[in-house]
Design a protein around this motif. Structure first.
Motif, PDB file in Angstrom:
ATOM      1  N   ARG A  71       0.862  -1.134   0.080  1.00 48.62           N
ATOM      2  CA  ARG A  71       0.158  -0.036   0.007  1.00 48.62           C
ATOM      3  C   ARG A  71       0.912   1.295   0.109  1.00 48.62           C
ATOM      4  N   ASP A  72       0.449   2.181  -0.581  1.00 48.94           N
ATOM      5  CA  ASP A  72       0.924   3.588  -0.648  1.00 48.94           C
ATOM      6  C   ASP A  72      -0.198   4.668  -0.060  1.00 48.94           C
ATOM      7  N   ASN A  73       0.251   4.912   1.345  1.00 43.25           N
ATOM      8  CA  ASN A  73      -0.806   5.830   2.035  1.00 43.25           C
ATOM      9  C   ASN A  73      -0.855   7.195   1.337  1.00 43.25           C
ATOM     10  N   ALA A  74       0.376   7.549   0.921  1.00 43.85           N
ATOM     11  CA  ALA A  74       0.218   8.858   0.271  1.00 43.85           C
ATOM     12  C   ALA A  74      -0.554   9.052  -0.750  1.00 43.85           C
ATOM     13  N   LYS A  75      -0.658   7.874  -1.639  1.00 43.99           N
ATOM     14  CA  LYS A  75      -1.383   7.799  -2.791  1.00 43.99           C
ATOM     15  C   LYS A  75      -2.880   7.118  -2.618  1.00 43.99           C
ATOM     16  N   ASN A  76      -3.387   6.947  -1.613  1.00 45.02           N
ATOM     17  CA  ASN A  76      -4.357   6.238  -1.130  1.00 45.02           C
ATOM     18  C   ASN A  76      -4.574   4.924  -2.109  1.00 45.02           C
ATOM     19  N   THR A  77      -3.577   4.173  -2.516  1.00 41.52           N
ATOM     20  CA  THR A  77      -3.818   3.183  -3.165  1.00 41.52           C
ATOM     21  C   THR A  77      -3.032   1.725  -2.727  1.00 41.52           C
ATOM     22  N   VAL A  78      -3.662   0.645  -3.021  1.00 42.72           N
ATOM     23  CA  VAL A  78      -3.193  -0.671  -2.458  1.00 42.72           C
ATOM     24  C   VAL A  78      -3.052  -1.504  -3.844  1.00 42.72           C
ATOM     25  N   TYR A  79      -1.863  -2.164  -3.674  1.00 42.39           N
ATOM     26  CA  TYR A  79      -1.646  -2.964  -4.808  1.00 42.39           C
ATOM     27  C   TYR A  79      -1.380  -4.483  -4.610  1.00 42.39           C
ATOM     28  N   LEU A  80      -1.631  -5.307  -5.844  1.00 39.77           N
ATOM     29  CA  LEU A  80      -1.447  -6.704  -5.605  1.00 39.77           C
ATOM     30  C   LEU A  80      -0.738  -7.261  -6.669  1.00 39.77           C
ATOM     31  N   GLN A  81       0.555  -7.402  -6.436  1.00 38.71           N
ATOM     32  CA  GLN A  81       1.653  -8.085  -7.546  1.00 38.71           C
ATOM     33  C   GLN A  81       1.237  -9.561  -7.398  1.00 38.71           C
ATOM     34  N   MET A  82       1.184 -10.203  -8.786  1.00 36.17           N
ATOM     35  CA  MET A  82       0.738 -11.665  -8.694  1.00 36.17           C
ATOM     36  C   MET A  82       1.797 -11.866  -9.868  1.00 36.17           C
TER      37      MET A  82
END
Length: 114
Positions: A71-82
């Motif tokens: 997650r990047d709290n500065a960008k309000n984004t969560v990621y999932l690398q698969m």
């Protein structure tokens, strides 16, 4: 207005990789547990991975070692690398934000097929 917008899904061959993103707005992202869930045709929605506000992660056994949530709290984004995707990973993947209330995105389709 709360929004969770997933992106990054698509068609990939077995063994390939995809990176999903979920852009959040309308709530205090940094204080929420964020997660990814998936639902395959004819099956119930299941947990894939979660990440706490402090960065502690949890994975389903079927994806451990292949998927990474961040997650990047500065960008309000969560990621999932698969990585090392398998046909059984085919599903609609949903972003989730949880504190007292659950927030859900609309999902993004991931298809693993040759």
């Amino acid at each position: 207005q709360v929004q969770l917008v997933e992106s990054g899904g698509g068609l990939v061959q077995p063994g390939g990789s995809l990176r999903l993103s979920c852009a959040a707005s309308g709530f205090t992202f940094s204080s929420y547990i964020m997660g990814w869930y998936r639902q395959a045709p004819g099956k119930q929605r299941e947990l894939v991975a979660t990440i706490t506000s402090g960065g502690t992660t949890n994975y389903a056994g079927s994806v451990k070692g292949r998927f990474t949530i961040s997650r990047d709290n500065a960008k309000n984004t969560v990621y999932l690398q698969m990585n090392s995707l398998k046909p059984e990973d085919t599903a609609v993947y949903y972003c989730n934000g949880r504190r007292v209330i659950d927030y859900w995105g609309r999902g993004t389709q991931v298809t693993v097929s040759s």
